[in-house]
Enzyme design. Structure first.
Site, mmCIF file in Angstrom:
data_model
loop_
_atom_site.group_PDB
_atom_site.id
_atom_site.type_symbol
_atom_site.label_atom_id
_atom_site.label_comp_id
_atom_site.label_asym_id
_atom_site.label_seq_id
_atom_site.Cartn_x
_atom_site.Cartn_y
_atom_site.Cartn_z
ATOM 1 N N HIS A 24 -5.682 2.330 16.233
ATOM 2 C CA HIS A 24 -4.864 1.742 15.522
ATOM 3 C C HIS A 24 -4.901 2.180 14.107
ATOM 4 O O HIS A 24 -3.947 2.747 13.355
ATOM 5 C CB HIS A 24 -4.522 0.320 15.647
ATOM 6 C CG HIS A 24 -3.685 -0.381 14.790
ATOM 7 N ND1 HIS A 24 -2.344 -0.663 15.214
ATOM 8 C CD2 HIS A 24 -3.868 -0.872 13.309
ATOM 9 C CE1 HIS A 24 -1.853 -1.168 13.842
ATOM 10 N NE2 HIS A 24 -2.548 -1.338 13.028
ATOM 11 N N GLU A 25 -5.988 2.046 13.691
ATOM 12 C CA GLU A 25 -6.726 2.527 12.449
ATOM 13 C C GLU A 25 -6.513 3.988 12.346
ATOM 14 O O GLU A 25 -6.316 4.469 11.118
ATOM 15 C CB GLU A 25 -7.938 1.842 12.038
ATOM 16 C CG GLU A 25 -7.954 0.503 12.101
ATOM 17 C CD GLU A 25 -6.988 -0.162 11.081
ATOM 18 O OE1 GLU A 25 -6.798 0.446 9.901
ATOM 19 O OE2 GLU A 25 -6.670 -1.384 11.289
ATOM 20 N N HIS A 28 -3.425 5.240 10.939
ATOM 21 C CA HIS A 28 -3.261 5.223 9.469
ATOM 22 C C HIS A 28 -3.947 6.329 9.048
ATOM 23 O O HIS A 28 -3.489 7.063 7.940
ATOM 24 C CB HIS A 28 -3.725 3.888 9.090
ATOM 25 C CG HIS A 28 -2.984 2.557 9.668
ATOM 26 N ND1 HIS A 28 -1.587 2.728 9.833
ATOM 27 C CD2 HIS A 28 -3.289 1.379 10.057
ATOM 28 C CE1 HIS A 28 -1.119 1.453 10.094
ATOM 29 N NE2 HIS A 28 -2.479 0.556 10.338
#
Length: 439
Positions: A24-25, A28
């Site tokens: 998920h990170e 980003h």
């Protein structure tokens, strides 16, 4: 051996959670790097740092508590009106004003004039949306991949239209015996309609009341809709087709939480034979769609569900198997599934993959909530900022400047407090009134 299997299940689930958070990170990090945003940190976990390494301007690392992560994109908090990145020093009075100023000062502590064009808030709005939305996209794609591996690769046991067992009698189901093992038939129990009509194990149901039966759900729907009427059921037995005429009976099922909510349906008294099947992509997509709908409904009704979880934790009612749970509870479920000695290794792996797939689907959807600190809060703010600036240009008004997201810090702290309280309630409930997949 069971204890070892339980521990392996918990460990595999914990690793899966950490990988899901890390990806998920990563969602980003990568677009942030692609769009040349200054990224100073990428960590999986919270708390004490276990390992870190500086690569270029970014520090990568792991922390002790694998329940979250963060990717530090410099410039998420814009300077205040009339300030620039090198002049954030003023301190105002008032608790929230000081919080805002402290956040700005921390944001630009290591920023120099050469970084101006690399700050997050200076990037075009569509790049900011992609950067924030990619974490959600990663979780959704990961959920789809895990479901595909589970349903298409491993396969699942599904009920067929063939009869495996014919019930001897009809036993009424109420809240009093809902969770108890099926008791033996007595002379007072009526004979099951299927047995009375001559159904045998091995019969394949072909049609009910003239409607062709292609799968077990078709048979269930037709039986339940028949009520207490005489039915016409075509079965195939030993290569020949027979027509049986059972009169189904109506059984009543009382609701688990609401005894007044009675569901009545026709009952025949046959159990299907299960077959192992590798599903196709359409099944995976439809399962994702159903899961998305159910997850959104669960998020919308979270306060009510938490109320019942709290009552279960206090011993005031039984814990619903479909109630929300913390990562602790999910870990226990993973351990239970891994230690089931009466199931195959592939079935245990299937359960773990579905558990992780559901977790990623939830992480993706909950992060779309348009409030900070969720990604949806940043997306909503960015879209509002773009719309406000676009409207100003359309109406030939002065440039309004970037939206001051620092003023939303009180909302961020309030939501963080809510998340903490919810986590405590769920973890406590998962310890004293856990959900179990074992019978």
């Amino acid at each position: 051996m069971t204890a070892v299997a339980y521990a392996v299940g918990v460990i595999l689930f914990a690793v899966g959670v950490a990988v899901s958070i890390g990806l998920h990170e990563f969602g980003h990090l990568i677009p942030g790097k692609v769009f040349n945003v200054k990224v100073t940190q990428y960590f999986v976990g919270f708390g004490r740092t276990l390992w870190s390494r500086q690569i270029g301007e970014t520090e990568y690392g792991l922390k002790a508590i694998p329940l979250g992560g963060y990717c530090k994109l410099v410039g998420m908090v814009a300077p205040g009106p009339g300030e620039d990145e090198s002049q954030i020093r003023e301190r105002k009075t008032g608790m929230f004003a000081q919080l805002v100023d402290d956040a700005r000062a921390a944001e630009y502590e290591h920023v120099d004039p050469a970084d101006h064009d690399r700050l997050f808030y200076n990037k075009p709005w569509w790049q900011r949306v992609i950067i924030m939305g990619s974490g959600v996209a990663i979780n959704i794609v990961l959920a789809l991949l895990l479901f595909a591996i589970a349903f298409m690769g491993i396969g699942i046991d599904v009920p067929s239209t063939s009869v495996s067992k014919v019930s001897d009698c009809v036993i009424a189901v109420t809240t009093a015996n809902l969770d108890q093992p099926q008791r033996p038939c007595t002379d007072q129990d009526p004979v099951a309609p299927a047995k009375k009509a001559g159904f045998l194990a091995g019969d394949r149901i072909v049609a009910i009341n003239g409607a062709t039966i292609t799968d077990w759900s078709d048979a269930q729907d037709a039986i339940r809709a028949n009520g207490d009427r005489r039915a016409s059921v075509v079965v195939e037995r030993d290569g020949q087709r027979l027509v049986l005429h059972p009169r189904t009976v109506v059984t009543a099922l009382a609701g688990l939480h609401d005894p007044e909510a009675i569901t009545k349906a026709g009952f025949l008294g046959v159990l299907p034979t299960t077959v192992h099947k590798h599903e196709d992509a359409g099944y995976v997509i439809s399962t994702m769609a159903t899961g998305t709908r159910d997850t959104l409904a669960a998020i919308a009704h979270l306060p009510d569900r938490l109320y019942h979880v709290g009552r279960a934790a206090l011993g005031l009612e039984q814990r619903n198997a479909n109630s929300p749970m913390s990562v602790v509870g999910a870990g226990r479920v993973a351990g239970d599934m891994a230690s089931e000695t009466d199931t195959s290794l592939s079935s245990r792996l299937l359960g773990l993959l579905l558990l992780l797939g559901g977790l990623n689907l939830f992480l993706g959807l909950i992060n779309l909530v348009p409030l900070p600190p969720f990604d949806g809060g940043g997306i909503a703010t960015t879209v509002y900022d773009a719309a406000r600036r676009g409207l100003a240009r359309l109406l030939h008004r002065p440039e309004p400047g970037v939206v001051d997201v620092a003023k939303l810090l009180p909302v961020t702290y309030a939501m963080a407090a809510v998340i903490m309280v919810v986590s405590v309630i769920l973890i406590y409930a998962d310890i004293v009134a856990p959900i179990s997949v074992t019978s």
